[in-house]
Write an enzyme that holds these catalytic residues in place. Sequence first.
Site, PDB file in Angstrom:
ATOM      1  N   ASP A 403       0.270 -13.826  -1.936  1.00  0.00           N
ATOM      2  CA  ASP A 403       1.155 -14.466  -1.117  1.00  0.00           C
ATOM      3  C   ASP A 403       2.323 -13.361  -0.685  1.00  0.00           C
ATOM      4  O   ASP A 403       2.030 -12.127  -1.137  1.00  0.00           O
ATOM      5  CB  ASP A 403       2.037 -15.248  -1.942  1.00  0.00           C
ATOM      6  CG  ASP A 403       2.833 -16.363  -1.444  1.00  0.00           C
ATOM      7  OD1 ASP A 403       2.637 -16.397   0.098  1.00  0.00           O
ATOM      8  OD2 ASP A 403       3.912 -16.869  -2.048  1.00  0.00           O
ATOM      9  N   GLU A 406       2.675 -10.380   4.172  1.00  0.00           N
ATOM     10  CA  GLU A 406       3.016  -9.931   5.708  1.00  0.00           C
ATOM     11  C   GLU A 406       3.259  -8.654   5.918  1.00  0.00           C
ATOM     12  O   GLU A 406       2.610  -8.027   6.859  1.00  0.00           O
ATOM     13  CB  GLU A 406       3.807 -11.038   6.578  1.00  0.00           C
ATOM     14  CG  GLU A 406       3.411 -12.582   6.555  1.00  0.00           C
ATOM     15  CD  GLU A 406       3.572 -13.126   5.043  1.00  0.00           C
ATOM     16  OE1 GLU A 406       4.209 -12.826   4.123  1.00  0.00           O
ATOM     17  OE2 GLU A 406       2.340 -14.036   4.998  1.00  0.00           O
ATOM     18  N   ASP A 488       3.336 -21.925   5.102  1.00  0.00           N
ATOM     19  CA  ASP A 488       4.564 -23.292   4.537  1.00  0.00           C
ATOM     20  C   ASP A 488       4.524 -24.070   5.898  1.00  0.00           C
ATOM     21  O   ASP A 488       5.555 -24.323   6.465  1.00  0.00           O
ATOM     22  CB  ASP A 488       5.799 -22.399   4.382  1.00  0.00           C
ATOM     23  CG  ASP A 488       5.426 -21.485   2.915  1.00  0.00           C
ATOM     24  OD1 ASP A 488       4.867 -21.725   2.356  1.00  0.00           O
ATOM     25  OD2 ASP A 488       6.439 -20.844   2.781  1.00  0.00           O
TER      26      ASP A 488
HETATM   27  O1  MIG Z   1       9.186 -18.003  -0.539  1.00  0.00           O
HETATM   28  O2  MIG Z   1       5.470 -18.663  -4.626  1.00  0.00           O
HETATM   29  O3  MIG Z   1       3.472 -19.969   1.030  1.00  0.00           O
HETATM   30  O4  MIG Z   1       2.523 -21.246  -0.976  1.00  0.00           O
HETATM   31  O5  MIG Z   1       4.214 -21.735  -3.376  1.00  0.00           O
HETATM   32  C1  MIG Z   1       8.046 -18.838  -1.157  1.00  0.00           C
HETATM   33  C2  MIG Z   1       6.182 -19.406  -3.954  1.00  0.00           C
HETATM   34  C3  MIG Z   1       7.048 -17.988  -1.702  1.00  0.00           C
HETATM   35  C4  MIG Z   1       5.510 -18.716  -0.389  1.00  0.00           C
HETATM   36  C5  MIG Z   1       4.020 -19.692  -0.413  1.00  0.00           C
HETATM   37  C6  MIG Z   1       4.008 -20.899  -1.117  1.00  0.00           C
HETATM   38  C7  MIG Z   1       4.208 -20.547  -2.541  1.00  0.00           C
HETATM   39  C8  MIG Z   1       5.576 -20.053  -2.439  1.00  0.00           C
HETATM   40  N1  MIG Z   1       5.771 -18.615  -1.678  1.00  0.00           N
END
Ligand code: MIG
Length: 774
Positions: A403, A406, A488
């Site tokens: 996660d 980017e 998201d």
């Molecule tokens: O800024 O880890 O897209 O699936 O649950 C939020 C918390 C950070 C973004 C991900 C989402 C995840 C969440 N993350």
Amino acid sequence: MAAEQTPARPGTMREHRRIGRTLFADYGGPAVSVTLLTPGIARIRFAPSGAFAPRRSWSPVPPDDDFDEPPVSGTTTADGAVEIGSTGLTVRLEPAAGRVTVLDPATGRVLLSDGPDGGPAWDPDGSALTWTRRMPADQHYFGLGERTGPLDKRGRRHTFWNTDRFSGHCPGTDELYKSIPFYLAMDEAGRCHGLYLNNTYRSVFDLTDERGERLVIACDGGELDQYVIAGPHPGDVVGRYTSVTGRMPLPPRWALGYHHSRWGYETEKQIREVAARLRADGIPADAVYLDIEALDEYRNFTWDRKRFPDPAGLVRDLAAQGLQTVLLVDVGIKYQPEGGYRPFTEGAERGYFLSDSGGRLLLRYVWPGLCAFPDFLRPDVRDWWGHLHDELLATGIHSFVNDMNEPSMRDRPIYEPGARPVDPPPDTPHGPPDERTTHAEVHNVYANAENVATRGAIIRHRPGERPFLLSRAGFAGLQRDAATWTGDNASYWEELELSLPQLLTLGLCGAAFAGADIGGFYADAGPELLARWYQLGAFYPLARAHNAKGCSDQEPWVWGERIEAVCRRALELRYRLLPYLYTVFADASRTGAPVLRPLLYHYGDDESARLRDDQALLGRDLMVAPVLRPGRRTREVYLPEGRWYDLRTGAAADGRASVLADAPLEGELPVYARGGAVIPFGPVRRWVDEGPLDPLTLRVFPDADNAAEGVLYEDDGVGVTGPSATTRYAYRGGTVTARRDGDFAPARRAVRVEVPGRPERVLDEDPGDWELSP
Ligand code: MIG
């Protein structure tokens, strides 16, 4: 990025020479080169300096020499143009300004042309480059990565710069998490070509000039390096595109099951309760996710021992119920100079984190507070990052979600009002010593490099097993290492609707294994939306429910038995379809074909089908028509050419026609089987590999000639090199035959054969090869 200066353009062609499969043309300094990689793929590069850059270690494409040299011919035309071509493409360099025309050698049809005033140009004071060419009125453009909006990408400007778009996936949204600068173009006869811009800098495909009929490709730096891909069918283009950027390897079979996730499950106890409820309520499921709440102060590779006292025990108990545990990992490593946190101490000591151009550690805010960021472009850093996963893998954690890659970071603590997303400065140094570059070049491939590291770690830990990895960000080629999801989204009907063209588009771009968060991540899903989302989500290549912390609960049971029954039934249908779905995945891994396909993939010559984005094909033989609006209990469904069978009733209807389908909330969506298909079904399971495929049910859907064919791919579901079997079924003149190839021996099983209008036939034991006469 647009040059303020008048852009410079190449002059007249001075000389040209052909060496093997490559044609070089010199325009008084600036140069164009054309290489025929295969009969249907031409690599066309432009360098203002005349010097072409060597391949980067992080390039999504292999070296040219990896492709066997195709037969190549070349000519010079009377007007001074130079041609090089193979059996699938002819590339013509016009005598002036580096302009290019690409033709289909069989028909002479122009695939793309720069027109009288297009061609390459560059900013004499900077590094930006553009290439302008014709955008004929009858061309539709599909693909272009992760996008909002309908399938055809004409009329919009598409920027490629990986961005954490944590709020608002709207009609006007441009950049999202992934960047895939590839389009599939199709004319009104359904004939296609493709183009991939092999450039990792920020780039733009501008398709807004519909009046001037001009398409502009621009990039911030590097080279204009384009792979022009021959059709004529979408499958030809996508197949060739994925032969260059890679294909999704066949995932482990369990990964095709339902994944249950939520950010906001706070304790081990809660996870156990959710798993128990899934089983108690008969919701088929194969994976449960642990999000950042399981970590100690949100630090990667730690556990919050108060809330998760026994991770190994948790993982073991989940596994005993057929549930794999998937853990989330962020790229930011908490800045902890006082010590006590090995990933930071070690990474800092060894110089593995990014520093700015002045040599100061690059620190920005993510969930744990101030964080440092590994330079995944370096092989030594990837190796180290992989080993940071060792303990988790030893604990039994099966897979990971990459996660925030980017990479996503903010200028102030995330919870502070006004905290803004920021990027590392473009001049931030990256890469190994012999390939030093800057963030501007590698921002878009940062996630791909991380995924290589994580995937390698999983494979090292369980050699011989196919890994599962889920990544939010990525660039072209992402599919080689990870499945992906659309980030998201939110619990709105509009975003349920958006998910379909978005996933269809990703599928055309090689990302065959993708899903959107079922139920929607942010905001609150009411009962009807939740039910409709499970119904459609059961047809996503990746069927994963997810939900944000602080939003209302979204488990299938939160609205009572009536809604839960709808969700359960939707997932049961997916599990019954697994033999077919697994076969579609196996085919996708070999050919690059999308798992979930827009109708244009097979019916591009049909004007009514071409731009349809509220229906989709799962493989070749199933078509789903979801309900995307509240209150609807029927919907119009377009049936393309041929005969189609409503899977629920078996009723047949003939295509190139619309039908009004029943779509009650408490039932299954309208799903159609293609006449001419034999579709293999299995029994409902609590998890994918709960038991052998027994009985195997073959549903025969005859075409207008009373014939049908189908395939079943089988293996042990997890091994990389183990035995496999492919069984082909044919129905002709009332006789059904089966012929098996391969060395995999399925467990003993019964086969049921269902032909419309006839009593069901049963073979007590499947001998592999058999024949059933009428
Ligand atoms: O800024 O880890 O897209 O699936 O649950 C939020 C918390 C950070 C973004 C991900 C989402 C995840 C969440 N993350």
